[in-house]
Motif scaffolding. Structure first.
Motif, PDB file in Angstrom:
ATOM      1  N   PHE A 141       2.816  14.703   0.451  1.00  0.00           N
ATOM      2  CA  PHE A 141       2.211  13.723  -0.444  1.00  0.00           C
ATOM      3  C   PHE A 141       0.969  14.310  -1.116  1.00  0.00           C
ATOM      4  N   THR A 142       0.541  13.680  -2.188  1.00  0.00           N
ATOM      5  CA  THR A 142      -0.574  14.188  -2.987  1.00  0.00           C
ATOM      6  C   THR A 142      -1.899  14.071  -2.242  1.00  0.00           C
ATOM      7  N   HIS A 160      12.695  14.471  -0.551  1.00  0.00           N
ATOM      8  CA  HIS A 160      13.640  13.499  -1.109  1.00  0.00           C
ATOM      9  C   HIS A 160      13.407  12.117  -0.497  1.00  0.00           C
ATOM     10  N   LEU A 161      13.229  12.058   0.814  1.00  0.00           N
ATOM     11  CA  LEU A 161      12.996  10.763   1.471  1.00  0.00           C
ATOM     12  C   LEU A 161      11.706  10.121   0.973  1.00  0.00           C
ATOM     13  N   ALA A 162      10.681  10.945   0.701  1.00  0.00           N
ATOM     14  CA  ALA A 162       9.398  10.409   0.237  1.00  0.00           C
ATOM     15  C   ALA A 162       9.485   9.840  -1.169  1.00  0.00           C
ATOM     16  N   SER A 163      10.502  10.232  -1.917  1.00  0.00           N
ATOM     17  CA  SER A 163      10.645   9.744  -3.295  1.00  0.00           C
ATOM     18  C   SER A 163      11.739   8.696  -3.433  1.00  0.00           C
ATOM     19  N   ASP A 164      12.398   8.354  -2.334  1.00  0.00           N
ATOM     20  CA  ASP A 164      13.510   7.403  -2.388  1.00  0.00           C
ATOM     21  C   ASP A 164      13.430   6.497  -1.164  1.00  0.00           C
ATOM     22  N   LEU A 165      12.744   5.357  -1.315  1.00  0.00           N
ATOM     23  CA  LEU A 165      12.532   4.468  -0.172  1.00  0.00           C
ATOM     24  C   LEU A 165      13.837   3.962   0.425  1.00  0.00           C
ATOM     25  N   PRO A 166      14.853   3.551  -0.346  1.00  0.00           N
ATOM     26  CA  PRO A 166      16.113   3.130   0.276  1.00  0.00           C
ATOM     27  C   PRO A 166      16.746   4.241   1.117  1.00  0.00           C
ATOM     28  N   ILE A 207      -7.730   5.330   1.686  1.00  0.00           N
ATOM     29  CA  ILE A 207      -6.811   6.355   2.187  1.00  0.00           C
ATOM     30  C   ILE A 207      -5.435   6.104   1.585  1.00  0.00           C
ATOM     31  N   ARG A 208      -4.906   7.102   0.897  1.00  0.00           N
ATOM     32  CA  ARG A 208      -3.558   7.008   0.331  1.00  0.00           C
ATOM     33  C   ARG A 208      -2.603   7.987   0.990  1.00  0.00           C
ATOM     34  N   HIS A 209      -3.135   9.035   1.579  1.00  0.00           N
ATOM     35  CA  HIS A 209      -2.304  10.037   2.256  1.00  0.00           C
ATOM     36  C   HIS A 209      -2.838  10.166   3.674  1.00  0.00           C
ATOM     37  N   ALA A 210      -2.142   9.557   4.629  1.00  0.00           N
ATOM     38  CA  ALA A 210      -2.584   9.567   6.022  1.00  0.00           C
ATOM     39  C   ALA A 210      -1.952  10.737   6.768  1.00  0.00           C
ATOM     40  N   ALA A 211      -2.720  11.298   7.689  1.00  0.00           N
ATOM     41  CA  ALA A 211      -2.241  12.415   8.499  1.00  0.00           C
ATOM     42  C   ALA A 211      -1.517  11.894   9.735  1.00  0.00           C
ATOM     43  N   THR A 244       6.372   6.745   6.512  1.00  0.00           N
ATOM     44  CA  THR A 244       6.830   5.583   5.740  1.00  0.00           C
ATOM     45  C   THR A 244       5.661   4.940   4.998  1.00  0.00           C
ATOM     46  N   GLY A 245       4.508   4.839   5.666  1.00  0.00           N
ATOM     47  CA  GLY A 245       3.338   4.275   5.008  1.00  0.00           C
ATOM     48  C   GLY A 245       2.897   5.100   3.817  1.00  0.00           C
ATOM     49  N   ASN A 246       2.919   6.420   3.953  1.00  0.00           N
ATOM     50  CA  ASN A 246       2.563   7.270   2.819  1.00  0.00           C
ATOM     51  C   ASN A 246       3.538   7.100   1.669  1.00  0.00           C
ATOM     52  N   THR A 247       4.807   6.905   2.005  1.00  0.00           N
ATOM     53  CA  THR A 247       5.818   6.682   0.965  1.00  0.00           C
ATOM     54  C   THR A 247       5.542   5.385   0.218  1.00  0.00           C
ATOM     55  N   VAL A 248       5.241   4.327   0.950  1.00  0.00           N
ATOM     56  CA  VAL A 248       4.933   3.042   0.319  1.00  0.00           C
ATOM     57  C   VAL A 248       3.671   3.155  -0.534  1.00  0.00           C
TER      58      VAL A 248
END
Length: 382
Positions: free
Chosen positions: A8-9, A57-63, A35-39, A90-94
């Motif tokens: 993540f960024t 891929h998983l980080a860019s496609d929540l489903p 905090i947007r990117h958690a460790a 999952t939290g970082n993805t959201v």
């Protein structure tokens, strides 16, 4: 060697510390870090490698991520460390789905990510995945999708103080200087009681000296007199004015409705109560109480509440007040306003303020005709 947490960024940061269940342990808003990117998700990255899944891929496609999590839910349940890492991922993805989303302090070991209008508890989500039906998964994804495309109503631009045709400008009447004391006779520094320490837990359920807000009745009357002298309005002083309120108080002293003689300008209903407090209903659904909470923990003052009351009422009359309904898939309600001094407020609720289908439909049609918000009240001409 653990995989690098670079999916993540930005640099990963420690998640915010959890809150205990006691209200007094909640962090003030200004102390919660952004905090947007958690460790803490490297074990999940290693798990993805073992199962030939691409974490980017998983980080860019929540489903796809939810499907992957559900497939391996049993393994997550057996390994608390892996479950925690999956929740962080999952939290970082959201958090990537909305620019204003961020990590929020959860309760105990809970992880949460969201915004002011919605929050998602990630640990609980993963714990319930093994039992979730396909319909429940679809409902969750729809909820996130609606939240993702939520466009908060921006506050309207402030207007400079204006001199109307009547030449009248609002001036606050002098408030009485009062000193309130403890049972031991010590002066209570309202507004500064908890500058150094958080309020004690019992302060949230205790109200001392509510009479300090009695001066708000004087402020309300001064505002009414100013509006009558400044704008072209119809004034209704009758019990029927209470019907405007979504939640009419039982202890009202008086209620007055101020209706500008312009259909696209927001009406105001101002009610004084014996608590003492002042309730203001504006436009279609906006309803604010001053003070909103008189408990000792909130530590409000008459001066502070007088300023908020004045700013809101004058903003409505100046035409910097907006309402919007329905918004998004949740059919949310929002309002925003800006005072002449530049202060502003935006608030939203996922539930409409009333359960009446007819009232909701009427409000929707009423606000649809006001895409740019309520207009300013017409000035009074002599």
């Amino acid at each position: 060697m653990e995989p690098a947490e670079d999916v993540f960024t930005g640099p990963p940061m420690a998640p915010p510390p959890p809150m205990a269940r006691r209200t007094s342990d909640f962090l003030p808003v200004e102390e919660i870090p952004t905090i947007r990117h958690a460790a803490g998700y490297s074990p999940f990255l290693a798990f993805c490698t073992q199962h030939q899944a691409d974490p980017h891929h998983l980080a860019s496609d929540l489903p796809a991520l939810v499907a992957f999590l559900r497939t391996h839910a049993g393994q997550f349940q057996q390994d608390p460390g892996l479950l925690r890492a999956a929740a962080v991922f999952t939290g970082n993805t959201v958090a990537t789905l909305r620019p204003n989303a961020q990590w929020q302090p959860g309760i105990d070991d809970e992880f949460a990510v969201g915004t002011e209008d919605a929050s998602f508890e990630l640990t609980r989500l993963l714990q319930h995945l093994p039992l979730a039906s396909a319909d429940q998964i679809e409902l969750f994804l729809d909820e996130v999708q609606g939240w993702r495309h939520w466009e908060p109503l921006p506050p309207p631009p402030p207007l400079p103080p204006a001199t109307h045709a009547s030449g009248a400008l609002y001036t606050r009447p002098p408030l009485p200087q009062q000193i309130f004391t403890t049972p031991e006779g010590q002066p209570i520094p309202y507004g500064h009681r908890w500058d150094e320490d958080p309020p004690p837990e019992e302060a949230y359920s205790r109200i001392t000296h509510p009479e300090r807000f009695a001066a708000l009745h004087q402020i309300a009357q001064a505002l009414i007199d100013h509006l009558r002298a400044t704008y072209d309005i119809t004034v209704t002083e009758a019990p029927a004015s209470l019907q405007d309120l979504l939640w009419a108080p039982d202890d009202n002293i008086y209620a007055i409705r101020l209706t500008p003689n312009r259909a696209d300008a927001a009406p105001l209903t101002i009610v004084s109560t014996t608590e003492p407090a002042v309730i203001v209903h504006a436009g279609a659904w906006c309803e604010l109480a001053f003070p909103d909470c008189a408990c000792d923990a909130c530590d409000e003052t008459a001066e502070g509440q007088a300023k908020e009351l004045e700013q809101f009422v004058l903003a409505v009359a100046a035409g910097t007040f907006r309402e919007r309904y329905p918004l998004g898939r949740q059919a949310a309600y929002e309002y925003a306003w800006a005072a002449p001094d530049g202060s502003s407020e935006t608030a939203s609720t996922s539930d409409p303020p009333t359960g009446s289908p007819t009232h909701r439909q009427d409000t929707q049609h009423r606000l649809a005709a006001l895409p740019h918000g309520w207009k300013s009240w017409p000035p009074r001409t002599t």
